[in-house]
Design a protein around this motif. Structure first.
Motif, short mmCIF file in Angstrom:
data_model
loop_
_atom_site.label_atom_id
_atom_site.label_comp_id
_atom_site.label_asym_id
_atom_site.label_seq_id
_atom_site.Cartn_x
_atom_site.Cartn_y
_atom_site.Cartn_z
N THR A 204 -3.98 4.20 -0.16
CA THR A 204 -4.42 2.92 -0.24
C THR A 204 -4.56 2.11 1.23
OG1 THR A 204 -2.46 1.91 -1.24
CG2 THR A 204 -4.01 2.93 -2.70
N GLU B 267 -10.47 0.97 -4.07
CA GLU B 267 -10.35 -0.18 -4.97
C GLU B 267 -10.25 0.40 -6.37
OE1 GLU B 267 -13.15 -4.24 -6.06
OE2 GLU B 267 -14.05 -2.44 -4.84
N ASP C 55 0.79 -1.20 0.12
CA ASP C 55 0.09 -0.08 0.03
C ASP C 55 0.76 1.24 -0.14
OD1 ASP C 55 -2.83 -0.91 0.17
OD2 ASP C 55 -2.22 -1.59 1.98
N ARG D 31 -11.58 -1.63 4.06
CA ARG D 31 -11.89 -2.91 3.48
C ARG D 31 -11.79 -3.92 4.44
NH1 ARG D 31 -7.75 -4.70 -0.64
NH2 ARG D 31 -6.87 -5.69 1.07
N ASP E 148 -14.04 -1.00 0.17
CA ASP E 148 -12.65 -0.51 -0.17
C ASP E 148 -12.90 0.74 -1.12
OD1 ASP E 148 -10.00 -0.11 -0.87
OD2 ASP E 148 -9.86 -1.88 -1.82
N ARG F 269 -6.54 1.01 -7.10
CA ARG F 269 -5.46 0.11 -7.12
C ARG F 269 -4.80 -0.34 -8.38
NH1 ARG F 269 -5.05 -1.31 -1.93
NH2 ARG F 269 -6.89 -0.96 -0.47
N GLY G 272 -7.64 2.67 2.59
CA GLY G 272 -8.72 1.90 2.02
C GLY G 272 -8.42 0.59 2.27
N THR G 273 -7.08 -0.01 2.61
CA THR G 273 -7.15 -1.32 2.95
C THR G 273 -7.80 -1.54 4.49
OG1 THR G 273 -5.16 -1.68 1.69
CG2 THR G 273 -5.65 -3.22 3.49
#
Length: 139
Positions: free
Chosen positions: A25, A41, A21, A32, A38, A44, A28-29
């Motif tokens: 991100t 997504e 990451d 998720r 996420d 990515r 975002g992870t």
């Protein structure tokens, strides 16, 4: 997964959120893993350099505008009182220029973020923050 468990994982910095990451991100992870959504997504693998990331943010107008556009359609709401597990934009120290805005996760009185050296948690000022769609604390 708790926030402490997530932060304890061996995170690896990779631009674009594939096989690791970056600072954006990373949040975002976390979302998720914690709430099953996420917001990163669609991005990515869409870039693999700092320049690619900056181009996406420039198109959005700012990091706050980018985060709002990714989070708010999913039901996340802005908050002025971030709690454990909330995500936000913080002002992180950056060399001689006074700081830069980066994505981070609220962790007690600190903000956790992913730097090239790994996860760090610091007391930082937030510029904007968002809470989960159902308003539950997810830390």
């Amino acid at each position: 997964m708790t926030l402490q468990e997530f932060l304890s994982l061996p995170h690896q910095f990779r631009w674009g959120g594939v096989a690791g990451d970056d600072c954006t991100t990373f949040c975002g992870t976390w979302l998720r893993e914690s709430v099953g959504v996420d917001p990163a997504e669609a991005y990515r693998g869409a870039y693999n350099t700092a320049e690619g990331a900056h181009d996406i943010l420039a198109t959005a107008g700012s990091l706050v505008a980018f985060a709002a556009a990714a989070l708010e359609p999913l039901g996340f709401v802005r908050t002025d009182d971030p709690q454990d597990g909330d995500v936000g934009i913080v002002l992180a120290p950056s060399g001689m220029d006074g700081g830069k805005e980066v994505c981070a996760i609220r962790f007690g009185p600190l903000w956790a973020l992913l730097a090239p050296s790994g996860v760090i948690a610091k007391k930082l000022d937030h510029v904007a923050a968002w809470r989960t769609p159902d308003g539950e604390r997810i830390g």
